[in-house]
Design a protein around this motif. Structure first.
Motif, PDB file in Angstrom:
ATOM      1  N   THR A 180       1.264  -1.307   0.180  1.00 27.57           N
ATOM      2  CA  THR A 180       0.079   0.194  -0.211  1.00 27.57           C
ATOM      3  C   THR A 180       0.416   1.316  -0.005  1.00 27.57           C
ATOM      4  N   GLY A 181       2.050   1.123   0.409  1.00 23.85           N
ATOM      5  CA  GLY A 181       3.182   2.248   0.227  1.00 23.85           C
ATOM      6  C   GLY A 181       3.253   2.872   1.578  1.00 23.85           C
ATOM      7  N   SER A 182       2.652   2.616   2.645  1.00 25.78           N
ATOM      8  CA  SER A 182       3.033   2.502   4.307  1.00 25.78           C
ATOM      9  C   SER A 182       3.636   0.899   4.724  1.00 25.78           C
ATOM     10  N   LEU A 183       3.217   1.347   5.885  1.00 23.44           N
ATOM     11  CA  LEU A 183       3.415  -0.294   6.994  1.00 23.44           C
ATOM     12  C   LEU A 183       2.858  -0.271   7.578  1.00 23.44           C
ATOM     13  N   GLU A 184       1.677   0.517   7.407  1.00 25.05           N
ATOM     14  CA  GLU A 184       0.666   0.346   8.881  1.00 25.05           C
ATOM     15  C   GLU A 184      -0.472   0.658   7.645  1.00 25.05           C
ATOM     16  N   GLY A 185      -0.763   0.664   6.212  1.00 18.06           N
ATOM     17  CA  GLY A 185      -1.803   0.183   5.646  1.00 18.06           C
ATOM     18  C   GLY A 185      -1.399  -2.025   4.257  1.00 18.06           C
ATOM     19  N   ASP A 186       0.012  -1.443   4.918  1.00 14.77           N
ATOM     20  CA  ASP A 186      -0.109  -3.525   4.627  1.00 14.77           C
ATOM     21  C   ASP A 186       0.023  -4.194   5.575  1.00 14.77           C
ATOM     22  N   LEU A 187       0.364  -3.423   7.054  1.00 14.61           N
ATOM     23  CA  LEU A 187      -0.604  -4.861   7.907  1.00 14.61           C
ATOM     24  C   LEU A 187      -1.631  -5.145   8.019  1.00 14.61           C
ATOM     25  N   ARG A 188      -1.977  -3.350   8.094  1.00 18.23           N
ATOM     26  CA  ARG A 188      -3.897  -3.353   7.921  1.00 18.23           C
ATOM     27  C   ARG A 188      -4.215  -4.330   6.859  1.00 18.23           C
ATOM     28  N   GLU A 189      -3.730  -4.503   6.049  1.00 14.03           N
ATOM     29  CA  GLU A 189      -4.671  -5.296   4.239  1.00 14.03           C
ATOM     30  C   GLU A 189      -4.284  -6.775   4.571  1.00 14.03           C
ATOM     31  N   LEU A 190      -3.186  -6.757   5.598  1.00 12.35           N
ATOM     32  CA  LEU A 190      -2.707  -8.390   6.151  1.00 12.35           C
ATOM     33  C   LEU A 190      -3.065  -9.185   6.838  1.00 12.35           C
ATOM     34  N   ALA A 191      -3.707  -7.981   8.326  1.00 13.91           N
ATOM     35  CA  ALA A 191      -4.672  -8.437   8.998  1.00 13.91           C
ATOM     36  C   ALA A 191      -5.905  -8.626   8.593  1.00 13.91           C
ATOM     37  N   ARG A 192      -6.609  -7.790   7.929  1.00 15.82           N
ATOM     38  CA  ARG A 192      -7.759  -7.950   7.910  1.00 15.82           C
ATOM     39  C   ARG A 192      -8.095  -9.581   6.938  1.00 15.82           C
ATOM     40  N   SER A 193      -6.956  -9.707   5.440  1.00 18.25           N
ATOM     41  CA  SER A 193      -7.530 -10.881   5.055  1.00 18.25           C
ATOM     42  C   SER A 193      -6.686 -12.023   6.090  1.00 18.25           C
ATOM     43  N   THR A 194      -5.805 -11.834   7.097  1.00 17.12           N
ATOM     44  CA  THR A 194      -6.338 -13.615   8.384  1.00 17.12           C
ATOM     45  C   THR A 194      -7.430 -13.168   8.847  1.00 17.12           C
ATOM     46  N   ILE A 195      -7.988 -12.186   9.336  1.00 10.06           N
ATOM     47  CA  ILE A 195      -9.592 -12.083   9.772  1.00 10.06           C
ATOM     48  C   ILE A 195     -10.660 -13.028   8.727  1.00 10.06           C
ATOM     49  N   THR A 196     -10.376 -12.350   7.747  1.00  7.07           N
ATOM     50  CA  THR A 196     -12.137 -12.583   6.935  1.00  7.07           C
ATOM     51  C   THR A 196     -11.103 -14.404   6.804  1.00  7.07           C
ATOM     52  N   MET A 197     -10.338 -14.627   6.533  1.00  7.20           N
ATOM     53  CA  MET A 197      -9.630 -16.712   6.060  1.00  7.20           C
ATOM     54  C   MET A 197     -10.183 -17.040   7.650  1.00  7.20           C
ATOM     55  N   LEU A 198      -9.915 -16.601   8.978  1.00 10.19           N
ATOM     56  CA  LEU A 198     -10.634 -17.270  10.149  1.00 10.19           C
ATOM     57  C   LEU A 198     -11.220 -17.098  10.661  1.00 10.19           C
ATOM     58  N   ARG A 199     -12.645 -15.946  10.446  1.00 15.10           N
ATOM     59  CA  ARG A 199     -13.832 -16.132   9.702  1.00 15.10           C
ATOM     60  C   ARG A 199     -14.562 -17.327   9.773  1.00 15.10           C
ATOM     61  N   GLU A 200     -13.998 -17.718   8.568  1.00 11.65           N
ATOM     62  CA  GLU A 200     -14.680 -18.233   7.944  1.00 11.65           C
ATOM     63  C   GLU A 200     -14.741 -19.956   8.160  1.00 11.65           C
ATOM     64  N   PRO A 201     -15.906 -21.279   8.211  1.00 15.44           N
ATOM     65  CA  PRO A 201     -16.171 -21.719   9.317  1.00 15.44           C
ATOM     66  C   PRO A 201     -15.418 -23.173   8.792  1.00 15.44           C
ATOM     67  N   GLU A 202     -14.802 -22.895   7.518  1.00 20.01           N
ATOM     68  CA  GLU A 202     -14.360 -24.436   7.480  1.00 20.01           C
ATOM     69  C   GLU A 202     -12.999 -24.405   7.926  1.00 20.01           C
ATOM     70  N   SER A 203     -12.271 -22.684   7.202  1.00 17.10           N
ATOM     71  CA  SER A 203     -10.923 -22.477   8.006  1.00 17.10           C
ATOM     72  C   SER A 203     -10.315 -22.704   9.212  1.00 17.10           C
ATOM     73  N   ARG A 204     -11.539 -21.985  10.581  1.00 22.67           N
ATOM     74  CA  ARG A 204     -11.074 -21.854  11.685  1.00 22.67           C
ATOM     75  C   ARG A 204     -11.545 -23.546  12.290  1.00 22.67           C
TER      76      ARG A 204
END
Length: 195
Positions: free
Chosen positions: A77-101
């Motif tokens: 994203t051009g910033s550390l915070e932006g990159d970390l936010r996108e990474l965190a959001r994609s990880t949490i989205t995956m962990l909220r999927e019943p199959e993955s969780r």
């Protein structure tokens, strides 16, 4: 794991068994899942499942190892915070999927006493940390983080919030948690606390 031709019978059997395992975990939970039920749902002989995986636990670990081997796109994203936010959001989205969780929860629980599960979990986290380290390296190159910043520590730190919620306090995880974890981790990184 047995080598197989892509699209061959072995691959189709593995796909059917994996789908059956996931359905069983969601329907009856780990305690209610059995090789017999998985084989029946997958339409394969239970001897096939026993011969290849041996136990439900080993089958779960094998499925998880396959997930662990998949690379996750690293945001830029051009910033550390932006990159970390996108990474965190994609990880949490995956962990909220019943199959993955369901699979993740079982591997974490099994890792306490099963060396194969522990190894699969270690491989998963090592791959994720190694893959995401480039975000921190870019931040250092931009002057956004001190040169001595430890990329692994930054990536571990950003995930610690939601793993604590999932496995210690039992609280739900949300995208707001992702945003907060990214902001706090970026702040700590800039302050030179993650070296």
């Amino acid at each position: 794991m047995t080598a197989s031709r892509p699209g061959g019978r072995t691959a189709r059997t593995a796909e059917a068994v994996t789908a059956a395992l996931t359905a069983e975990l969601l329907e009856v939970g780990y305690a209610g899942t059995s090789i017999d039920r998985i084989a029946r749902r997958a339409g394969v002989a239970k001897t096939t499942v026993y011969r290849r995986w041996g136990t439900v636990g080993q089958l779960v670990v094998d499925v998880f190892a396959g997930i662990a081997g998949q690379q996750v796109p690293v945001p830029d994203t051009g910033s550390l915070e932006g990159d970390l936010r996108e990474l965190a959001r994609s990880t949490i989205t995956m962990l909220r999927e019943p199959e993955s969780r369901a699979v993740f929860d079982i591997v974490v629980g099994e890792a306490i006493h099963d060396p194969a599960a522990r190894a699969a979990l270690d491989t998963f986290f090592a791959a994720r940390i190694s893959n995401a380290a480039v975000m921190v390296e870019r931040a250092v190159a931009r002057g956004e983080a001190p040169a001595e910043t430890d990329p692994a520590e930054v990536i571990r730190q950003v995930g610690s919030t939601w793993y604590a919620r999932m496995y210690i306090t039992g609280e739900p995880i949300t995208l707001a948690d992702a945003d907060r974890a990214a902001a706090v981790t970026a702040l700590a990184t800039r302050a030179g606390l993650l070296t």
